[in-house]
Design an enzyme around this catalytic site. Sequence first.
Site, PDB file in Angstrom:
ATOM      1  N   ASP A 131      -7.283  -2.989  14.372  1.00 26.43           N
ATOM      2  CA  ASP A 131      -8.674  -3.175  13.937  1.00 26.43           C
ATOM      3  C   ASP A 131      -8.813  -4.377  12.990  1.00 26.43           C
ATOM      4  O   ASP A 131      -9.879  -4.610  12.426  1.00 26.43           O
ATOM      5  CB  ASP A 131      -9.207  -1.899  13.263  1.00 26.43           C
ATOM      6  CG  ASP A 131      -8.431  -1.532  12.000  1.00 26.43           C
ATOM      7  OD1 ASP A 131      -7.466  -2.251  11.638  1.00 26.43           O
ATOM      8  OD2 ASP A 131      -8.783  -0.519  11.357  1.00 26.43           O
ATOM      9  N   GLU A 155      -9.480  -2.122   5.445  1.00 23.04           N
ATOM     10  CA  GLU A 155     -10.062  -1.822   6.751  1.00 23.04           C
ATOM     11  C   GLU A 155     -11.329  -2.651   6.959  1.00 23.04           C
ATOM     12  O   GLU A 155     -11.893  -3.187   5.995  1.00 23.04           O
ATOM     13  CB  GLU A 155     -10.414  -0.321   6.799  1.00 23.04           C
ATOM     14  CG  GLU A 155      -9.221   0.610   6.619  1.00 23.04           C
ATOM     15  CD  GLU A 155      -8.367   0.764   7.883  1.00 23.04           C
ATOM     16  OE1 GLU A 155      -8.355  -0.163   8.719  1.00 23.04           O
ATOM     17  OE2 GLU A 155      -7.703   1.801   8.013  1.00 23.04           O
ATOM     18  N   HIS A 197      -7.015  -4.854  10.168  1.00 27.20           N
ATOM     19  CA  HIS A 197      -6.714  -4.604   8.749  1.00 27.20           C
ATOM     20  C   HIS A 197      -5.444  -5.335   8.311  1.00 27.20           C
ATOM     21  O   HIS A 197      -4.554  -5.620   9.103  1.00 27.20           O
ATOM     22  CB  HIS A 197      -6.652  -3.100   8.421  1.00 27.20           C
ATOM     23  CG  HIS A 197      -5.485  -2.366   8.966  1.00 27.20           C
ATOM     24  ND1 HIS A 197      -5.561  -1.052   9.371  1.00 27.20           N
ATOM     25  CD2 HIS A 197      -4.194  -2.721   9.179  1.00 27.20           C
ATOM     26  CE1 HIS A 197      -4.369  -0.649   9.781  1.00 27.20           C
ATOM     27  NE2 HIS A 197      -3.530  -1.644   9.681  1.00 27.20           N
ATOM     28  N   ASP A 202       0.818  -1.214   0.000  1.00 27.31           N
ATOM     29  CA  ASP A 202       0.000   0.000   0.000  1.00 27.31           C
ATOM     30  C   ASP A 202       0.856   1.270   0.000  1.00 27.31           C
ATOM     31  O   ASP A 202       2.074   1.220   0.177  1.00 27.31           O
ATOM     32  CB  ASP A 202      -0.955   0.010   1.213  1.00 27.31           C
ATOM     33  CG  ASP A 202      -0.257  -0.413   2.514  1.00 27.31           C
ATOM     34  OD1 ASP A 202       0.985  -0.331   2.584  1.00 27.31           O
ATOM     35  OD2 ASP A 202      -0.955  -0.827   3.444  1.00 27.31           O
TER      36      ASP A 202
HETATM   37  P1  PGA Z   1       2.398  -1.962  12.925  1.00 25.18           P
HETATM   38  O1  PGA Z   1       1.260  -1.892  11.839  1.00 25.18           O
HETATM   39  O2  PGA Z   1       3.352  -2.998  12.454  1.00 25.18           O
HETATM   40  O3  PGA Z   1       2.992  -0.594  12.926  1.00 25.18           O
HETATM   41  O4  PGA Z   1       1.737  -2.338  14.215  1.00 25.18           O
HETATM   42  C1  PGA Z   1       0.681  -3.068  11.407  1.00 25.18           C
HETATM   43  C2  PGA Z   1      -0.329  -2.762  10.341  1.00 25.18           C
HETATM   44  O5  PGA Z   1      -0.999  -1.719  10.444  1.00 25.18           O
HETATM   45  O6  PGA Z   1      -0.453  -3.553   9.411  1.00 25.18           O
END
Ligand code: PGA
Length: 241
Positions: free
Chosen positions: A136, A143, A138, A67
Site C-alpha cells: 500500500d 500508512e 507504507h 517501528d
Molecule cells: P516485506 O514488508 O518486506 O515483508 O514485504 C515490507 C514493508 O511492509 O515495509
Amino acid sequence: MRIIRAKDYSDMSRKAANILSAQVIMQPDAVLGCATGGTPVGIYRQLIEWYQRGDLDFSEVTTVNLDEYRGISRESEQSYWHFMHSNFFDHVNIAPERIHLPEGSNLNAQEVCRAYTEMIRSVGGIDLQLLGIGTDGHIGFNEPNTVFEMDTHCVDLTESTVEANKRFFARKEDVPRQAYTMGIRDIMQARRVLMVASGADKAKIVRQAFFGPVTPAVPASILQIHPDFTLIVDQEAAAEI
Ligand code: PGA
C-alpha cells in the site's frame, strides 16, 4: 533518486548489504536505521556472513528500528525486537545498549513516541536508513493518509498491512492492530536512505511511489525528494518501471 536494478532477490540483498557494509567500514560508529519484514532478511544474512568472516565489525554501530507493534512485549516471538535479534543482532557484535526499538509493551503512546524522537536526536540522527515498502506504499508503519505524519507516532494498521503481516502469526486475529512508527520527518532526516523491493506484488506500488506524484496517499513517494535516496529493485519488482 538512484535506481539500481538487481537480477533477483539474492542479487538485491547482496547489493544492499554491500552498501550497508561500506557505510560501517567508512564510519564504524554509524547509526543504522533498520527495517523488519521479509525483504531485508537476505541482507541481514549476508551481513552476518561477512561479520563471521571477519570483514565487518559492528561494535561501535548504533541501530534504530523503524517501528514496533503496540501492546506486544519484547519477549513475544512476534515482536520486532525478537525479529531483529533472531535475524541479525544475536549473530553480530552489536552492543545491546546501542540497539533501539520503540517500547511496544508500553501502552502510553505519548510517552513512547516522545522518548523515541528524543533518542533519535540524542544519537545524532540516522546515517543510513534501510527501508522496505508495503504493497500500500507504507514505509515503516506510515500508512496511506491525507497528511504526512512527521514524528514518531502511534498508528492504526490498515487492513492490507494486517493481511500482509498475518504470515508471521498463527492466526490473523493475533496480528496487533496498532503500532508505533518513526514518522516521515524522522525518515527524511536520515542522511542516506536505501530501499529494497522484491517480487511481483511490489511492481505496481514501485511505479506509483517513484513514477507518480508525491502524496501522503502513497507515503513512500516522499522519498523522491530525499537528497540521497537509493532504490534497489529486483526484476519482478521493476516490471512496471
Ligand atoms: P516485506 O514488508 O518486506 O515483508 O514485504 C515490507 C514493508 O511492509 O515495509
